[in-house]
Write a protein that holds these residues in place. Sequence first.
Motif, PDB file in Angstrom:
ATOM      1  N   MET A 103       0.851  -1.145   0.000  1.00  0.00           N
ATOM      2  CA  MET A 103       0.000   0.000   0.000  1.00  0.00           C
ATOM      3  C   MET A 103       0.917   1.234   0.000  1.00  0.00           C
ATOM      4  N   ALA A 104       0.678   2.143  -0.949  1.00  0.00           N
ATOM      5  CA  ALA A 104       1.496   3.347  -1.049  1.00  0.00           C
ATOM      6  C   ALA A 104       0.931   4.445  -0.155  1.00  0.00           C
ATOM      7  N   GLU A 105       1.825   5.217   0.432  1.00  0.00           N
ATOM      8  CA  GLU A 105       1.403   6.358   1.235  1.00  0.00           C
ATOM      9  C   GLU A 105       2.482   7.437   1.161  1.00  0.00           C
ATOM     10  N   ALA A 106       2.056   8.686   1.200  1.00  0.00           N
ATOM     11  CA  ALA A 106       2.991   9.810   1.214  1.00  0.00           C
ATOM     12  C   ALA A 106       3.164  10.272   2.651  1.00  0.00           C
ATOM     13  N   LYS A 107       4.407  10.397   3.079  1.00  0.00           N
ATOM     14  CA  LYS A 107       4.688  10.772   4.463  1.00  0.00           C
ATOM     15  C   LYS A 107       5.966  11.607   4.484  1.00  0.00           C
ATOM     16  N   ASN A 108       5.882  12.802   5.068  1.00  0.00           N
ATOM     17  CA  ASN A 108       7.044  13.689   5.184  1.00  0.00           C
ATOM     18  C   ASN A 108       7.689  13.974   3.828  1.00  0.00           C
ATOM     19  N   GLY A 109       6.871  14.128   2.794  1.00  0.00           N
ATOM     20  CA  GLY A 109       7.393  14.426   1.469  1.00  0.00           C
ATOM     21  C   GLY A 109       8.033  13.254   0.757  1.00  0.00           C
ATOM     22  N   ARG A 110       7.830  12.040   1.236  1.00  0.00           N
ATOM     23  CA  ARG A 110       8.407  10.847   0.609  1.00  0.00           C
ATOM     24  C   ARG A 110       7.293   9.866   0.292  1.00  0.00           C
ATOM     25  N   ASN A 111       7.478   9.075  -0.751  1.00  0.00           N
ATOM     26  CA  ASN A 111       6.545   8.001  -1.081  1.00  0.00           C
ATOM     27  C   ASN A 111       7.021   6.729  -0.402  1.00  0.00           C
TER      28      ASN A 111
END
Length: 62
Positions: A1-9
């Motif tokens: 599952m992809a998620e964006a966190k702190n400007g990172r994928n």
Amino acid sequence: MAEAKNGRNLFRVEGRIEDGATRLRPGMEGIAKVDVDRRLLAWVWARPIVDWVRLALWHWWP
């Protein structure tokens, strides 16, 4: 599952550990590498067409 966190994928994955690794525990985090095999570029482009033809033949086969 992809998620964006702190400007990172980031990608959250689940896996099955083989060979009874005893040093691994639930909830641990780590880094994984993806190994992709080599394929002919023509096959990569033609595969959706081949899949569509297979499904069309299967659909219309008596």
